[in-house]
Every structure is written in structure tokens, then in C-alpha cells.
Scaffold this motif. Structure first.
Motif, PDB file in Angstrom:
ATOM      1  N   ILE A 241     -15.473  -0.196   4.265  1.00 44.98           N
ATOM      2  CA  ILE A 241     -14.647  -0.676   5.377  1.00 44.98           C
ATOM      3  C   ILE A 241     -15.508  -1.628   6.200  1.00 44.98           C
ATOM      4  O   ILE A 241     -16.651  -1.291   6.533  1.00 44.98           O
ATOM      5  CB  ILE A 241     -14.146   0.508   6.236  1.00 44.98           C
TER       6      ILE A 241
ATOM      7  N   THR B 105       0.825  -1.210   0.000  1.00 44.70           N
ATOM      8  CA  THR B 105       0.000   0.000   0.000  1.00 44.70           C
ATOM      9  C   THR B 105       0.857   1.257   0.000  1.00 44.70           C
ATOM     10  O   THR B 105       0.353   2.352  -0.187  1.00 44.70           O
ATOM     11  CB  THR B 105      -0.899   0.050   1.257  1.00 44.70           C
TER      12      THR B 105
ATOM     13  N   ASP C  90      -0.102  -0.041   6.646  1.00 44.47           N
ATOM     14  CA  ASP C  90      -1.119  -1.099   6.678  1.00 44.47           C
ATOM     15  C   ASP C  90      -0.927  -2.071   5.512  1.00 44.47           C
ATOM     16  O   ASP C  90      -1.454  -1.861   4.434  1.00 44.47           O
ATOM     17  CB  ASP C  90      -2.527  -0.508   6.661  1.00 44.47           C
TER      18      ASP C  90
ATOM     19  N   VAL D  58      -7.389  -5.093   3.004  1.00 42.52           N
ATOM     20  CA  VAL D  58      -6.232  -4.676   3.802  1.00 42.52           C
ATOM     21  C   VAL D  58      -6.724  -4.301   5.194  1.00 42.52           C
ATOM     22  O   VAL D  58      -7.734  -3.606   5.338  1.00 42.52           O
ATOM     23  CB  VAL D  58      -5.528  -3.460   3.144  1.00 42.52           C
TER      24      VAL D  58
ATOM     25  N   GLN E 280      -3.206   4.149  12.759  1.00 45.80           N
ATOM     26  CA  GLN E 280      -3.348   5.560  12.366  1.00 45.80           C
ATOM     27  C   GLN E 280      -4.780   5.896  11.955  1.00 45.80           C
ATOM     28  O   GLN E 280      -5.107   7.076  11.790  1.00 45.80           O
ATOM     29  CB  GLN E 280      -2.389   5.886  11.226  1.00 45.80           C
ATOM     30  N   TYR E 281      -5.641   4.899  11.769  1.00 44.91           N
ATOM     31  CA  TYR E 281      -7.014   5.175  11.331  1.00 44.91           C
ATOM     32  C   TYR E 281      -7.999   5.302  12.492  1.00 44.91           C
ATOM     33  O   TYR E 281      -9.204   5.263  12.286  1.00 44.91           O
ATOM     34  CB  TYR E 281      -7.476   4.122  10.311  1.00 44.91           C
TER      35      TYR E 281
ATOM     36  N   ARG F 284       2.182   2.343   2.604  1.00 44.93           N
ATOM     37  CA  ARG F 284       2.084   2.853   3.982  1.00 44.93           C
ATOM     38  C   ARG F 284       2.089   1.676   4.942  1.00 44.93           C
ATOM     39  O   ARG F 284       2.192   0.532   4.528  1.00 44.93           O
ATOM     40  CB  ARG F 284       0.816   3.680   4.145  1.00 44.93           C
TER      41      ARG F 284
ATOM     42  N   PHE G  19     -10.326  -2.912   4.972  1.00 45.25           N
ATOM     43  CA  PHE G  19     -10.609  -1.977   3.879  1.00 45.25           C
ATOM     44  C   PHE G  19     -10.637  -2.741   2.556  1.00 45.25           C
ATOM     45  O   PHE G  19      -9.765  -3.560   2.275  1.00 45.25           O
ATOM     46  CB  PHE G  19      -9.498  -0.914   3.854  1.00 45.25           C
TER      47      PHE G  19
ATOM     48  N   ASN H 286      -5.941   9.564   2.720  1.00 47.50           N
ATOM     49  CA  ASN H 286      -5.061   9.580   3.889  1.00 47.50           C
ATOM     50  C   ASN H 286      -3.632   9.172   3.505  1.00 47.50           C
ATOM     51  O   ASN H 286      -2.659   9.817   3.900  1.00 47.50           O
ATOM     52  CB  ASN H 286      -5.656   8.623   4.939  1.00 47.50           C
ATOM     53  N   ARG H 287      -3.515   8.089   2.723  1.00 52.45           N
ATOM     54  CA  ARG H 287      -2.172   7.621   2.335  1.00 52.45           C
ATOM     55  C   ARG H 287      -1.445   8.664   1.489  1.00 52.45           C
ATOM     56  O   ARG H 287      -0.251   8.925   1.688  1.00 52.45           O
ATOM     57  CB  ARG H 287      -2.289   6.324   1.519  1.00 52.45           C
TER      58      ARG H 287
ATOM     59  N   LEU I 198      -6.634  -2.127   8.381  1.00 52.08           N
ATOM     60  CA  LEU I 198      -6.194  -0.753   8.649  1.00 52.08           C
ATOM     61  C   LEU I 198      -5.381  -0.688   9.940  1.00 52.08           C
ATOM     62  O   LEU I 198      -5.711  -1.327  10.937  1.00 52.08           O
ATOM     63  CB  LEU I 198      -7.402   0.186   8.727  1.00 52.08           C
TER      64      LEU I 198
ATOM     65  N   GLN J  82      -0.171  11.536   3.516  1.00 49.88           N
ATOM     66  CA  GLN J  82       1.053  11.160   4.236  1.00 49.88           C
ATOM     67  C   GLN J  82       2.252  11.186   3.308  1.00 49.88           C
ATOM     68  O   GLN J  82       3.335  11.643   3.685  1.00 49.88           O
ATOM     69  CB  GLN J  82       0.900   9.757   4.814  1.00 49.88           C
ATOM     70  N   ASP J  83       2.062  10.699   2.078  1.00 49.80           N
ATOM     71  CA  ASP J  83       3.168  10.701   1.108  1.00 49.80           C
ATOM     72  C   ASP J  83       3.614  12.132   0.797  1.00 49.80           C
ATOM     73  O   ASP J  83       4.812  12.409   0.749  1.00 49.80           O
ATOM     74  CB  ASP J  83       2.732  10.021  -0.208  1.00 49.80           C
TER      75      ASP J  83
ATOM     76  N   VAL K 247      -9.402   6.295   2.805  1.00 53.47           N
ATOM     77  CA  VAL K 247      -8.130   5.618   3.096  1.00 53.47           C
ATOM     78  C   VAL K 247      -7.066   6.017   2.070  1.00 53.47           C
ATOM     79  O   VAL K 247      -5.923   6.331   2.422  1.00 53.47           O
ATOM     80  CB  VAL K 247      -8.330   4.083   3.118  1.00 53.47           C
TER      81      VAL K 247
END
Lengths: 82, 247
Positions: A62, A12, A16, A33, A38-39, A14, A47, B201-202, A35, B205-206, B198
Motif C-alpha cells: 500500500i 473490485t 474502492d 486502486v 472503510q480502510y 466493493r 493499493f 477485508n473485501r 482505498l 464484507q462479501d 485488503v
């Protein structure tokens, strides 16, 4: 319909990365995935990262747990089986 | 030198003069437009799909957005609006709303009767031209969003909307030095750009990890404007700005 899940690391980009490949018989139909922390309230939930075939599109729900995810996938595939 | 109405409608004047040239007479006529001012709380509908408004609304302070509702509660945000915008200007000639308009933050809104805007256009052709030009720029922004949603990556879409809103705010004197108020939530961004919360959010962050953007309180700080523009393939030509307000 027989769904089965196979654990996999999902890239991903990140934190998760804990995921499940969802197969309908031999066919891969979705990737879930879990989570990460951080969620906030969604941490630990699943997710709907990507769907294939009839599950492709803008919906990315979700789910509280894997059972709920499988129920949703089963319902959405049910109308499209040949 | 400013009357009360002059000060109230200053954002509209700044907006129109950022995309067109107004004669002194037309500027004065715009300032004299009758207007009733209302303050609406965040997430409050201003005009709903299928309604037939008898006025247009100028955003005086705050942010608003256009949206469409689909079944299962799905929502597509069509555009974001800032002070000076008249997001329901099309209701002047298209009688039935084909989408809804709502406040994103608390907004101070000025409602101008359609008949007054028709009279303005009749008597001041350069004001009519400015409003027409505004609708054309609006369409250009839609073309850019369509291109982004259809063909840009999630990173590119989000970078592009940051660049666009900064330039829009800068043009009306509400942002400078690559900083601006940013009241748009991640859910709003997702609804505008066709992304899940989601994914948004990712990407955020990037962008932060790569040093392109940051936050300070309620402000968005664009640390690396050139990199953000490159990522979003942002070229402000489509905004057709003629003159940016002195900040």
C-alpha cells in the motif's frame, strides 16, 4: 523507463473502484486502486491490486501516494529489463 | 473423581479421543503426565525456528499458530491451534524446529518433557497410536491447506478456514450451534491464506453481505453453514474425527 498512468474504474466488487492502469511504455504492468474510507488510516492510499509479468506474485503493498507507487514499480522492474 | 492434573489435561484427552480410542489405562497415564504450566501473552513465541525443545506443549486455553518468517518481514502462518492441540509434537522425534510456534491470544500452555512422552508411548501403545494418528491428521490438514492456497479462490479459502476451525473447536466441545470464539484478525487470515489484508477485508464484507457469517462481540456466527461449506468446498473427511466431545 517511462511509466504513465491511466485512470480507470476497477471492478473490485466493493466501494474502492477508483484506479490507475500503470503502463511501462505501451505495456500494462500493474493496476492500482485507491482505498476508500472503510480502510481507516489507509483511506486515500493506493493499493497494489495486481501486477503483471515480473510484478506478479503475492506482494500487494500500500503506497501513500502515486509517486511512491511509481518509484516502487520502477525499482522492481529495473532489474528485469532486457 | 478428577485429580488436579486430570482437569488440567482434559483438553488433550478430549482432542485425542476425538480422533482415536484410548483405553482407561492409557487415558489415566496421559492424565498423569508431568507438566509445567505457563501463561504466555498474545504474539509471544513458544518455540522458534532452529531451536531444539526438550518438551512438547499442550494448548490448555487460547489459540496458537505455527509460522515461517521470510525476508522483508513476510510471514506465512502454517496452521492455527486450539485447546487440546500439541502443535510441536513433532519435536519429540524431529530434534530441530523447522518453523516457529507462537501464541495468537493469551494462552495457558502445558509443557510435557519429551522423556515422559517417550515413556508413555513405550508403555501404552494405544496412546502412541493416538499421537501418531494426530500427526497424520495434521498432515491431512496441511494437504487441505495446500490445495486451498494453490487452487481455491480467496472466498473459498476463507470460507474453508472458518468451517475447519469451527469443526475443530466443536470436536473438543468448545463450539456449538455454529458459533465460536474467533480471535483471528484479518492480517492473520491474510498471512495464513496468502492474501493481502485488503483482499481479506473485501471477502469478509462479501460473506457478511450474503448472510453467510456475522459477528457478535468476540464470536463468529455462521448463519448459513451449508452455503459456507459449498463456497469453501469443505468436506470434513480429512479431519478424520472418530468421536466428537459432548458439548
Amino acid at each position: 523507463m517511462s511509466l504513465h498512468l491511466k485512470p480507470a474504474r476497477i471492478a473490485t466488487g466493493r466501494g474502492d473502484e477508483d484506479g490507475r492502469l500503470v503502463f511501462d511504455g505501451e505495456r500494462l504492468v500493474a493496476v492500482l486502486v485507491q482505498l476508500s474510507d472503510q480502510y481507516g488510516p489507509d483511506a486515500g492510499k493506493w493499493f497494489f491490486e495486481v501486477g503483471l509479468g515480473w510484478l506478479a506474485g503475492p506482494k500487494h503493498p500500500i503506497f501513500a501516494n502515486l509517486g511512491e507507487a511509481q518509484d516502487w514499480i520502477t525499482r522492481h522492474l529495473a532489474g528485469h529489463r532486457s | 473423581m478428577s485429580s488436579a492434573s486430570d482437569a488440567e489435561l482434559a483438553p488433550l484427552i478430549r482432542k485425542l479421543e476425538s480422533i482415536a480410542t484410548l483405553s482407561d489405562a492409557a487415558r489415566h497415564a496421559v492424565c498423569e503426565l508431568p507438566m509445567s504450566v505457563r501463561v504466555l501473552e498474545p504474539e509471544h513465541d513458544i518455540a522458534r525456528d532452529k531451536e531444539q525443545p526438550a518438551h512438547c506443549c499442550v494448548v490448555l486455553t487460547g489459540w496458537a499458530y505455527r509460522y515461517k518468517l521470510l525476508n522483508e518481514g513476510r510471514r506465512q502462518i502454517l496452521s492455527f491451534h486450539v485447546p487440546g492441540d500439541v502443535p510441536d509434537l513433532q519435536s519429540l522425534h524431529l530434534k530441530v524446529m523447522d518453523h516457529s510456534l507462537a501464541t495468537l491470544t493469551q494462552c495457558r500452555l502445558g509443557f510435557i518433557p519429551h522423556e515422559s512422552l517417550h515413556a508413555l508411548c513405550l508403555h501404552f501403545p494405544d496412546a502412541a497410536t493416538a499421537l501418531w494418528r494426530d500427526t497424520l491428521v495434521d498432515a491431512a490438514i496441511f494437504r487441505e491447506w495446500m490445495t486451498g492456497i494453490g487452487r481455491r479462490t480467496a472466498h473459498g479459502r476463507i470460507a474453508h478456514v472458518f468451517c475447519e476451525m469451527y469443526v475443530k473447536l466443536n470436536a473438543v466441545g468448545l463450539a456449538e450451534n455454529h458459533r465460536c470464539l474467533w480471535p483471528v484478525t484479518q492480517v492473520n487470515i491474510g498471512d495464513a491464506l496468502g492474501l493481502s489484508n485488503v483482499h481479506v477485508n473485501r471477502v469478509m464484507q462479501d460473506l457478511r453481505a450474503q448472510g453467510m457469517i456475522g459477528r457478535q462481540g468476540r464470536e463468529l456466527i455462521i448463519h448459513d453453514w451449508d452455503a459456507l461449506c459449498a463456497l469453501g468446498e469443505f468436506d470434513e473427511t480429512y479431519m478424520h474425527l472418530e468421536r466428537k466431545a459432548a458439548a
